[in-house]
Write a protein that holds these residues in place. Structure first.
Motif, PDB file in Angstrom:
ATOM      1  N   ALA A 127       9.597  18.107  -5.624  1.00  0.00           N
ATOM      2  CA  ALA A 127       8.719  17.144  -4.957  1.00  0.00           C
ATOM      3  C   ALA A 127       8.679  15.820  -5.722  1.00  0.00           C
ATOM      4  O   ALA A 127       8.676  14.745  -5.110  1.00  0.00           O
ATOM      5  CB  ALA A 127       7.318  17.718  -4.820  1.00  0.00           C
ATOM      6  N   LEU A 128       8.682  15.899  -7.047  1.00  0.00           N
ATOM      7  CA  LEU A 128       8.699  14.688  -7.862  1.00  0.00           C
ATOM      8  C   LEU A 128      10.009  13.925  -7.669  1.00  0.00           C
ATOM      9  O   LEU A 128      10.002  12.697  -7.533  1.00  0.00           O
ATOM     10  CB  LEU A 128       8.500  15.034  -9.336  1.00  0.00           C
ATOM     11  N   GLN A 129      11.118  14.644  -7.626  1.00  0.00           N
ATOM     12  CA  GLN A 129      12.411  13.988  -7.405  1.00  0.00           C
ATOM     13  C   GLN A 129      12.438  13.286  -6.044  1.00  0.00           C
ATOM     14  O   GLN A 129      12.906  12.152  -5.930  1.00  0.00           O
ATOM     15  CB  GLN A 129      13.544  15.008  -7.482  1.00  0.00           C
ATOM     16  N   ASN A 130      11.943  13.964  -5.021  1.00  0.00           N
ATOM     17  CA  ASN A 130      11.915  13.367  -3.685  1.00  0.00           C
ATOM     18  C   ASN A 130      11.010  12.143  -3.632  1.00  0.00           C
ATOM     19  O   ASN A 130      11.343  11.124  -3.022  1.00  0.00           O
ATOM     20  CB  ASN A 130      11.464  14.391  -2.649  1.00  0.00           C
ATOM     21  N   THR A 131       9.852  12.227  -4.262  1.00  0.00           N
ATOM     22  CA  THR A 131       8.899  11.115  -4.268  1.00  0.00           C
ATOM     23  C   THR A 131       9.484   9.914  -4.994  1.00  0.00           C
ATOM     24  O   THR A 131       9.386   8.779  -4.520  1.00  0.00           O
ATOM     25  CB  THR A 131       7.575  11.548  -4.913  1.00  0.00           C
ATOM     26  N   GLU A 132      10.111  10.153  -6.141  1.00  0.00           N
ATOM     27  CA  GLU A 132      10.702   9.038  -6.883  1.00  0.00           C
ATOM     28  C   GLU A 132      11.878   8.438  -6.124  1.00  0.00           C
ATOM     29  O   GLU A 132      12.119   7.231  -6.197  1.00  0.00           O
ATOM     30  CB  GLU A 132      11.102   9.488  -8.281  1.00  0.00           C
ATOM     31  N   GLU A 138       0.806  -1.213   0.000  1.00  0.00           N
ATOM     32  CA  GLU A 138       0.000   0.000   0.000  1.00  0.00           C
ATOM     33  C   GLU A 138       0.843   1.268   0.000  1.00  0.00           C
ATOM     34  O   GLU A 138       0.535   2.222  -0.726  1.00  0.00           O
ATOM     35  CB  GLU A 138      -0.916  -0.012   1.224  1.00  0.00           C
ATOM     36  N   ASP A 139       1.932   1.302   0.765  1.00  0.00           N
ATOM     37  CA  ASP A 139       2.752   2.508   0.810  1.00  0.00           C
ATOM     38  C   ASP A 139       3.430   2.773  -0.531  1.00  0.00           C
ATOM     39  O   ASP A 139       3.501   3.918  -0.991  1.00  0.00           O
ATOM     40  CB  ASP A 139       3.776   2.440   1.939  1.00  0.00           C
ATOM     41  N   LEU A 140       3.883   1.727  -1.204  1.00  0.00           N
ATOM     42  CA  LEU A 140       4.499   1.879  -2.513  1.00  0.00           C
ATOM     43  C   LEU A 140       3.469   2.330  -3.547  1.00  0.00           C
ATOM     44  O   LEU A 140       3.745   3.191  -4.386  1.00  0.00           O
ATOM     45  CB  LEU A 140       5.156   0.561  -2.930  1.00  0.00           C
ATOM     46  N   ARG A 141       2.279   1.769  -3.480  1.00  0.00           N
ATOM     47  CA  ARG A 141       1.205   2.160  -4.402  1.00  0.00           C
ATOM     48  C   ARG A 141       0.855   3.642  -4.238  1.00  0.00           C
ATOM     49  O   ARG A 141       0.710   4.370  -5.223  1.00  0.00           O
ATOM     50  CB  ARG A 141      -0.036   1.308  -4.157  1.00  0.00           C
ATOM     51  N   ASN A 142       0.741   4.100  -2.992  1.00  0.00           N
ATOM     52  CA  ASN A 142       0.393   5.503  -2.760  1.00  0.00           C
ATOM     53  C   ASN A 142       1.473   6.442  -3.276  1.00  0.00           C
ATOM     54  O   ASN A 142       1.167   7.493  -3.854  1.00  0.00           O
ATOM     55  CB  ASN A 142       0.158   5.747  -1.265  1.00  0.00           C
ATOM     56  N   LEU A 143       2.739   6.074  -3.082  1.00  0.00           N
ATOM     57  CA  LEU A 143       3.821   6.908  -3.596  1.00  0.00           C
ATOM     58  C   LEU A 143       3.833   6.934  -5.120  1.00  0.00           C
ATOM     59  O   LEU A 143       4.086   7.969  -5.733  1.00  0.00           O
ATOM     60  CB  LEU A 143       5.170   6.415  -3.074  1.00  0.00           C
ATOM     61  N   MET A 144       3.550   5.788  -5.745  1.00  0.00           N
ATOM     62  CA  MET A 144       3.505   5.749  -7.209  1.00  0.00           C
ATOM     63  C   MET A 144       2.366   6.603  -7.748  1.00  0.00           C
ATOM     64  O   MET A 144       2.518   7.298  -8.755  1.00  0.00           O
ATOM     65  CB  MET A 144       3.379   4.312  -7.700  1.00  0.00           C
ATOM     66  N   SER A 150      10.137   3.002 -12.902  1.00  0.00           N
ATOM     67  CA  SER A 150      10.132   4.079 -13.887  1.00  0.00           C
ATOM     68  C   SER A 150       8.687   4.554 -14.003  1.00  0.00           C
ATOM     69  O   SER A 150       7.754   3.874 -13.564  1.00  0.00           O
ATOM     70  CB  SER A 150      10.670   3.610 -15.242  1.00  0.00           C
ATOM     71  N   TYR A 151       8.515   5.706 -14.583  1.00  0.00           N
ATOM     72  CA  TYR A 151       7.174   6.270 -14.726  1.00  0.00           C
ATOM     73  C   TYR A 151       6.274   5.334 -15.526  1.00  0.00           C
ATOM     74  O   TYR A 151       5.119   5.099 -15.158  1.00  0.00           O
ATOM     75  CB  TYR A 151       7.267   7.646 -15.390  1.00  0.00           C
ATOM     76  N   ASP A 152       6.804   4.773 -16.605  1.00  0.00           N
ATOM     77  CA  ASP A 152       6.004   3.883 -17.450  1.00  0.00           C
ATOM     78  C   ASP A 152       5.587   2.615 -16.703  1.00  0.00           C
ATOM     79  O   ASP A 152       4.460   2.133 -16.852  1.00  0.00           O
ATOM     80  CB  ASP A 152       6.790   3.507 -18.710  1.00  0.00           C
ATOM     81  N   VAL A 153       6.491   2.085 -15.889  1.00  0.00           N
ATOM     82  CA  VAL A 153       6.167   0.895 -15.091  1.00  0.00           C
ATOM     83  C   VAL A 153       5.059   1.224 -14.099  1.00  0.00           C
ATOM     84  O   VAL A 153       4.115   0.444 -13.911  1.00  0.00           O
ATOM     85  CB  VAL A 153       7.427   0.379 -14.358  1.00  0.00           C
ATOM     86  N   ALA A 154       5.143   2.395 -13.465  1.00  0.00           N
ATOM     87  CA  ALA A 154       4.123   2.795 -12.493  1.00  0.00           C
ATOM     88  C   ALA A 154       2.764   2.947 -13.163  1.00  0.00           C
ATOM     89  O   ALA A 154       1.744   2.497 -12.636  1.00  0.00           O
ATOM     90  CB  ALA A 154       4.531   4.096 -11.803  1.00  0.00           C
TER      91      ALA A 154
END
Length: 155
Positions: free
Chosen positions: A118-123, A90-96, A145-149
């Protein structure tokens, strides 16, 4: 303890009272709680949402203040036993989801330096969390990666 990506200290939250037994006013059947947990998971709720729904709505009209006290197992353990566990933690899903929102915002607003940071920190948090889960909850060759997410969450 200090926060990772800010200069402030973290604010303390409230602590749950120490208890070994469920409260006297909450006499719910453990099997009924487990059935309700699985039912809510099949309806698409995350483990934290399941806990809040059980606290607010309850099982058969009786609120469940703590699933672990009522059943002896955590919500995620119940979901694992019944093969209803979500494919991503769940935590990984929310960050993605947050990273996808920020990336789409950045496509529309290229000059927004604050959200770029903020995007750099989140990734960065996603990559660190993926390292933690790799092998256990994620495949051994998982890389973010963005595409994987986007594929995982919207595909």
């Amino acid at each position: 303890m200090a926060r990772m990506h800010t200069r402030r200290r973290g604010s303390s939250g409230s602590d749950r009272p120490v208890a070994d037994d469920p409260p006297e006013w909450s006499d719910v059947d453990a099997d009924a709680v487990e059935d309700r947990v699985v039912e809510l998971a099949e309806n698409g709720h995350d483990p934290s949402q399941i806990g809040m729904k059980l606290r607010d709505e309850g099982v058969q009209g009786t609120p469940v203040p703590d699933v672990k006290l009522a059943t002896g197992k955590k919500v995620t353990e119940i979901l694992e036993e019944n093969d209803a566990r979500p494919d991503l933690p769940e935590d990984l899903r929310n960050l993605m989801e947050r990273a996808i929102r920020l990336r789409r915002h950045m496509e529309e607003n290229q000059g927004d330096a604050q959200n770029k940071r903020a995007l750099q920190n989140t990734e960065s948090k996603i990559r660190r969390l993926a390292d933690y889960y790799r092998g256990d909850e994620l495949e051994e060759d998982f890389t973010y990666s963005y595409d994987v997410a986007v594929d995982l969450l919207e595909g």
